[in-house]
Design an enzyme around this catalytic site. Structure first.
Site, PDB file in Angstrom:
ATOM      1  N   GLY A  30     -30.598 -18.325 -32.863  1.00 13.39           N
ATOM      2  CA  GLY A  30     -29.778 -17.245 -32.120  1.00 13.39           C
ATOM      3  C   GLY A  30     -28.454 -17.161 -32.248  1.00 13.39           C
ATOM      4  O   GLY A  30     -27.826 -17.946 -32.994  1.00 13.39           O
ATOM      5  N   ALA A  31     -27.819 -16.792 -30.804  1.00 11.44           N
ATOM      6  CA  ALA A  31     -26.126 -16.494 -30.889  1.00 11.44           C
ATOM      7  C   ALA A  31     -24.936 -17.831 -31.408  1.00 11.44           C
ATOM      8  O   ALA A  31     -24.707 -18.339 -31.828  1.00 11.44           O
ATOM      9  CB  ALA A  31     -26.044 -16.258 -29.651  1.00 11.44           C
ATOM     10  N   ASN A  80     -30.048 -26.734 -22.576  1.00 14.71           N
ATOM     11  CA  ASN A  80     -29.649 -26.242 -21.207  1.00 14.71           C
ATOM     12  C   ASN A  80     -31.141 -26.166 -20.243  1.00 14.71           C
ATOM     13  O   ASN A  80     -31.567 -24.802 -20.767  1.00 14.71           O
ATOM     14  CB  ASN A  80     -28.419 -26.057 -20.812  1.00 14.71           C
ATOM     15  N   LYS A  96     -19.384 -19.339 -14.366  1.00 12.67           N
ATOM     16  CA  LYS A  96     -18.627 -19.281 -15.333  1.00 12.67           C
ATOM     17  C   LYS A  96     -16.364 -18.946 -14.695  1.00 12.67           C
ATOM     18  O   LYS A  96     -16.129 -19.283 -14.813  1.00 12.67           O
ATOM     19  CB  LYS A  96     -18.442 -17.944 -16.066  1.00 12.67           C
ATOM     20  N   GLU A 112     -21.578 -13.409 -21.569  1.00 19.25           N
ATOM     21  CA  GLU A 112     -22.393 -14.315 -21.155  1.00 19.25           C
ATOM     22  C   GLU A 112     -24.005 -13.853 -21.075  1.00 19.25           C
ATOM     23  O   GLU A 112     -24.002 -13.050 -20.446  1.00 19.25           O
ATOM     24  CB  GLU A 112     -22.367 -15.314 -19.767  1.00 19.25           C
ATOM     25  N   ASP A 113     -24.226 -14.854 -22.009  1.00 20.71           N
ATOM     26  CA  ASP A 113     -25.900 -14.741 -21.634  1.00 20.71           C
ATOM     27  C   ASP A 113     -26.578 -14.005 -21.866  1.00 20.71           C
ATOM     28  O   ASP A 113     -27.179 -13.277 -21.037  1.00 20.71           O
ATOM     29  CB  ASP A 113     -26.091 -15.288 -20.318  1.00 20.71           C
ATOM     30  N   TYR A 136       0.722  -1.249   0.007  1.00 17.86           N
ATOM     31  CA  TYR A 136       0.065  -0.209   0.333  1.00 17.86           C
ATOM     32  C   TYR A 136       0.599   1.437  -0.306  1.00 17.86           C
ATOM     33  O   TYR A 136       1.628   1.516  -0.700  1.00 17.86           O
ATOM     34  CB  TYR A 136      -1.053  -0.110   1.424  1.00 17.86           C
TER      35      TYR A 136
END
Length: 425
Positions: free
Chosen positions: A198-199, A288, A96, A138-139, A41
């Site tokens: 989709g993706a 899923n 993840k 993600e998602d 520090y």
């Protein structure tokens, strides 16, 4: 491999046990004496700030940026649940981050953001990007995810990868190449039907074409049925996959198909459809947590099928967890500015080849002594320690060869050994 059974109560207790959740933080340098405080520090940390102020690239040498990934979601397309929001998405993002750390030694923060428009997501992610060495989107639902990823890649100098697109495509492609080898079929000749547009589906179709699939042999279905060239108001993202074939429904599209790839939602594929597929069909139900068709249903209908799901409690788990930790590991270690097509294809080839090699004793211990390359083993298992050195190295080498790496590695054997030491495999 026998089915792995866990109860709802066991799952909830696993997550609730103190400390709740699946990830935390830890210190990486000593902090037990007054001298350590001075070093870590004030005033010591100011010396490090000055070094980075003088040469910004020194941030990779003196901070955790070089080994830190941001796992970012707005909760608009979580698993098969859809738009469940950032709070309900958090357990997935924690998972993840946990996987990145456990399997590849990559530190990660999960970041759930309350933003849904592409403009807002891009603004938030760009603002926090300096913290990280790479970003794992993600998602995030389609079509917004395409614009978000493309603009962040263009605006940032660190790897940005939408996991649902590219890691999914990499694993599905590796699985399909091995399944075709077992079924004695040619990627350039097989007929492939997608459920979902989709993706994940679009990225997988693009990668398969890059690997040699015939675009005219691909039929893609969305909620409205087959994506046809004569459809009114054809989505520009789906237009490249529009067909002139005389098929209109998912059932029509599956008849005589060699391959079914489901990246949509649970229980949309009828057993009668599977019964009308070509000989030695390949069926990937990758939604899923519930696949497009149940494992036992497929097994009852076709004895000659090669079947994979995204789940870990059945054979052939085609899940992006066997790709994304190692893609980020390799990209981080050479300070890649992006994750390009060459790196993706290198990951496909590494994963595919690994499944064909002799299986380690540790993997057999977890998954079954009689397991061997074949209809019920087309991909390496998630617990396979070889994934780390094999896939990470392939990705890093491809990054260097394709000119997107800022750091070079000269001794690849030493690099592989260092990977193993880092994670303890």
């Amino acid at each position: 491999m026998s089915k792995i059974n866990v109860s709802k109560e066991e799952i909830l207790q696993y997550h609730a046990a103190f400390p709740a959740g699946k990830i935390g933080t830890c210190v990486t340098k000593p902090l037990s004496t007054p001298r350590d405080v001075v070093m870590a520090y004030t005033p010591g940390v100011g010396t490090v700030c000055e070094e980075i102020m003088a040469v910004s690239e020194q941030v990779y040498k003196y901070t955790g940026k070089s080994n830190l990934v941001g796992v970012i979601s707005n909760g608009t397309a979580v698993l098969g649940y859809g738009h469940i929001g950032p709070l309900a998405a958090k357990p997935v993002m924690e998972a993840k981050a946990m996987i990145l750390k456990r399997f590849a030694g990559v530190d990660a923060f999960d970041i759930e953001i309350d933003a849904t428009t592409p403009e807002d997501v891009i603004k938030v992610v760009k603002a926090i990007a300096p913290t990280f060495g790479a970003l794992n989107l993600e998602d995030i639902k389609a079509p917004e995810c395409f614009q978000i990823e493309q603009e962040l890649i263009a605006q940032l100098d660190i790897p940005v990868m939408h996991d649902d697109q590219h890691a999914t495509a990499i694993v599905a492609s590796a699985a399909l190449l091995n399944a075709l080898l077992i079924a004695n079929k040619d990627l350039a000749k097989v007929r492939i039907t997608f459920s979902g547009a989709g993706a994940g589906a679009i990225a997988t179709a693009k990668l398969l074409i890059a690997l040699g699939a015939n675009p005219s042999h691909i039929i893609m279905c969305d909620r409205k049925g087959v994506i046809r060239a004569d459809r009114a108001e054809l989505d520009p993202l789906k237009a490249p996959f529009a067909t002139d074939h005389s098929v209109h429904t998912l059932h029509d599209a599956v008849v005589d198909a060699d391959v079914f790839i489901g990246l949509s939602s649970g229980n949309v594929l009828m057993p009668e459809s599977v019964s009308k597929m070509a000989n030695n069909p390949i069926v990937f139900g990758l939604a899923n947590p519930f696949p497009e068709i149940a494992y036992q249903t497929v097994m009852d209908v076709r004895k000659d099928v090669i079947f994979a799901t995204g789940r870990g409690d059945y054979p052939n788990q085609a899940n992006n967890l066997i790709a994304f930790p190692y893609i980020f590991r390799g990209a981080l270690d050479v300070h890649a500015s992006t994750i390009n097509g060459a790196m993706q294809q290198a990951a496909v080839q590494a994963i595919q080849a690994l499944a064909q090699e002799d299986i380690p004793v540790l993997v057999r211990k977890y998954y079954g002594e009689t397991m061997s390359f074949g209809k019920e083993y087309i991909l390496p298992k998630p617990m396979d320690p070889r994934l780390l050195s094999t896939v990470s190295t392939a990705v890093a080498q491809a990054a260097i060869a394709s000119g997107v790496a800022k750091k070079s590695i000269s001794d690849w054997d030493a690099y592989r050994q260092e990977l193993v030491r880092r994670v303890g495999h």
